[in-house]
Design a protein around this motif. Structure first.
Motif, PDB file in Angstrom:
ATOM      1  N   ASP A  87      47.668  16.949   0.625  1.00 22.22           N
ATOM      2  CA  ASP A  87      48.605  18.024   0.296  1.00 22.22           C
ATOM      3  C   ASP A  87      49.109  18.779   1.525  1.00 22.22           C
ATOM      4  O   ASP A  87      49.756  19.817   1.387  1.00 22.22           O
ATOM      5  CB  ASP A  87      47.970  19.008  -0.699  1.00 22.22           C
ATOM      6  N   MET A  88      48.845  18.264   2.733  1.00 19.44           N
ATOM      7  CA  MET A  88      49.283  18.966   3.940  1.00 19.44           C
ATOM      8  C   MET A  88      50.803  19.074   4.018  1.00 19.44           C
ATOM      9  O   MET A  88      51.343  20.118   4.395  1.00 19.44           O
ATOM     10  CB  MET A  88      48.754  18.269   5.198  1.00 19.44           C
ATOM     11  N   THR A  89      51.498  18.010   3.665  1.00 17.12           N
ATOM     12  CA  THR A  89      52.957  18.039   3.767  1.00 17.12           C
ATOM     13  C   THR A  89      53.547  19.085   2.829  1.00 17.12           C
ATOM     14  O   THR A  89      54.554  19.725   3.156  1.00 17.12           O
ATOM     15  CB  THR A  89      53.553  16.660   3.456  1.00 17.12           C
ATOM     16  N   GLY A  93      55.134  22.371   4.357  1.00 14.37           N
ATOM     17  CA  GLY A  93      56.517  21.914   4.282  1.00 14.37           C
ATOM     18  C   GLY A  93      57.558  23.006   4.412  1.00 14.37           C
ATOM     19  O   GLY A  93      58.662  22.771   4.931  1.00 14.37           O
ATOM     20  N   SER A  94      57.256  24.231   3.949  1.00 11.92           N
ATOM     21  CA  SER A  94      58.281  25.280   3.962  1.00 11.92           C
ATOM     22  C   SER A  94      58.623  25.756   5.371  1.00 11.92           C
ATOM     23  O   SER A  94      59.638  26.434   5.559  1.00 11.92           O
ATOM     24  CB  SER A  94      57.837  26.467   3.105  1.00 11.92           C
ATOM     25  N   HIS A  95      57.799  25.411   6.356  1.00 14.44           N
ATOM     26  CA  HIS A  95      58.141  25.763   7.741  1.00 14.44           C
ATOM     27  C   HIS A  95      59.328  24.946   8.259  1.00 14.44           C
ATOM     28  O   HIS A  95      60.031  25.384   9.163  1.00 14.44           O
ATOM     29  CB  HIS A  95      56.936  25.546   8.665  1.00 14.44           C
ATOM     30  N   GLY A  96      59.524  23.757   7.707  1.00 17.05           N
ATOM     31  CA  GLY A  96      60.654  22.936   8.127  1.00 17.05           C
ATOM     32  C   GLY A  96      60.547  22.455   9.560  1.00 17.05           C
ATOM     33  O   GLY A  96      61.485  22.611  10.350  1.00 17.05           O
ATOM     34  N   PHE A  97      59.415  21.842   9.909  1.00 16.89           N
ATOM     35  CA  PHE A  97      59.199  21.410  11.293  1.00 16.89           C
ATOM     36  C   PHE A  97      60.244  20.418  11.780  1.00 16.89           C
ATOM     37  O   PHE A  97      60.461  20.278  12.987  1.00 16.89           O
ATOM     38  CB  PHE A  97      57.806  20.796  11.441  1.00 16.89           C
ATOM     39  N   ALA A 180      52.584  30.565   2.907  1.00 19.30           N
ATOM     40  CA  ALA A 180      52.901  30.479   4.336  1.00 19.30           C
ATOM     41  C   ALA A 180      53.302  31.825   4.906  1.00 19.30           C
ATOM     42  O   ALA A 180      53.003  32.135   6.077  1.00 19.30           O
ATOM     43  CB  ALA A 180      54.017  29.459   4.551  1.00 19.30           C
ATOM     44  N   ALA A 181      53.967  32.666   4.112  1.00 20.11           N
ATOM     45  CA  ALA A 181      54.391  33.977   4.591  1.00 20.11           C
ATOM     46  C   ALA A 181      53.221  34.945   4.728  1.00 20.11           C
ATOM     47  O   ALA A 181      53.329  35.955   5.426  1.00 20.11           O
ATOM     48  CB  ALA A 181      55.437  34.559   3.639  1.00 20.11           C
ATOM     49  N   ALA A 182      52.089  34.625   4.091  1.00 18.81           N
ATOM     50  CA  ALA A 182      50.944  35.539   4.094  1.00 18.81           C
ATOM     51  C   ALA A 182      50.159  35.510   5.391  1.00 18.81           C
ATOM     52  O   ALA A 182      49.369  36.423   5.655  1.00 18.81           O
ATOM     53  CB  ALA A 182      50.025  35.218   2.916  1.00 18.81           C
TER      54      ALA A 182
END
Length: 302
Positions: A87-89, A93-97, A180-182
């Protein structure tokens, strides 16, 4: 990298540069090397009885790309990249690397075992002592993951990619998930890669063991290309990030070369238990044991 069949020495790198040529292949015409042809044809092997060129060609190596990062694998038994990641992707994923660009790289020769370096990246316990005068004490939660990765998250809704008290120059990545925002993910993609994912940037690290007490560490710092790197004031704005990254890595390396590294070679002491504040380190070491112990209960054997 491509390798010839005579000796285990790289003779043509993937980007077309020529590195350490096999002594047996040195007489090959440069045209043959640059064309990607296998050593043998046109080099005196055509008349060799029973020589099968197809059986002596370059060894294929598996390669896959995720979010701009290239992964190679020498084993046919290893699962595909998405299965390996679990589940890493989704979590990252929301970072948009794929929209990030690596703006700076550093290489360090660290006198410590690679697992010490990996453990150090997976707990916030040491920050109050090793980084007490710089980053300060941090608090992290352990995340439950699936696949061959582990992660902690330092909970702070503002970026920790600059030193405490410094103004944060760049905006957060647009579209971050609630998780991710936390805060900041500190991950280990087993066995030896880290992604540290902050709300406005990220850095990666790779650990390459040279000896039991020596590791080459490579690190790269990345920002969103269009949102951040293309700004006219990027160079000025990036300076506090580089200062924080250099400070943290240098302090870690000094500690790992010192007390932490020396403690592994003291014959008068034995291994101790992990503190409860370091659950991700336990997961990391159990993953290593799963790969080397021949036991049926290995939970995450590749």
């Amino acid at each position: 990298a491509c390798r010839c069949q005579h000796l285990p020495s790289p003779w043509r790198t993937a980007d077309g540069r020529f590195g350490n040529l096999c002594p047996h292949c040195l007489p090959l015409p440069r045209l043959e090397l640059s064309s990607g042809r296998q050593p043998g044809r046109g080099a005196g092997m055509d008349a060799t009885t029973g020589f099968d060129l197809e059986a002596h060609g370059l060894t294929p190596i598996r390669m896959a790309v995720w979010a701009g990062f290239v992964f190679v694998c020498y084993s046919e038994a290893t699962p595909d990249l998405q299965t390996y990641f679990g589940d890493m992707t989704h979590r990252l994923g929301s970072h948009g690397f794929e929209d990030f660009v690596c703006v700076r790289k550093r290489t360090y020769d660290v006198g410590a075992n690679w697992k010490l370096i990996a453990e150090n990246a997976m707990e916030a316990y040491h920050t109050g002592s090793v980084h007490g005068a710089s980053l300060g004490q941090q608090t992290a939660r352990d995340l439950t993951t699936s696949g061959h990765w582990d992660s902690i998250q330092v909970l702070q809704e503002t970026s920790i990619a600059v030193l405490p008290g410094e103004q944060i120059p760049f905006a957060q990545v647009e579209g971050l998930s609630e998780e991710a925002a936390a805060g900041t993910y500190f991950t280990t993609l087993h066995p030896n890669t880290q992604f540290a994912c902050v709300q406005d940037s990220m850095w990666w690290m790779n650990y390459r063991p040279i000896a039991a007490n020596r590791t080459i560490v490579q690190s790269g710092q990345c920002f969103p290309a269009f949102q951040t790197v293309d700004r006219e004031d990027f160079e000025q704005g990036a300076a506090p990030y580089f200062l924080r990254w250099d400070t943290g890595i240098d302090e870690d390396n000094i500690d790992l070369r010192g007390t932490a590294g020396r403690s592994l070679v003291l014959y008068c002491t034995g291994p101790g238990a992990f503190r409860s504040a370091r659950p991700a380190c336990i997961s990391l070491n159990n993953w290593v044991l799963d790969q080397v112990l021949d036991e049926d209960h290995a939970g995450r054997r590749i």
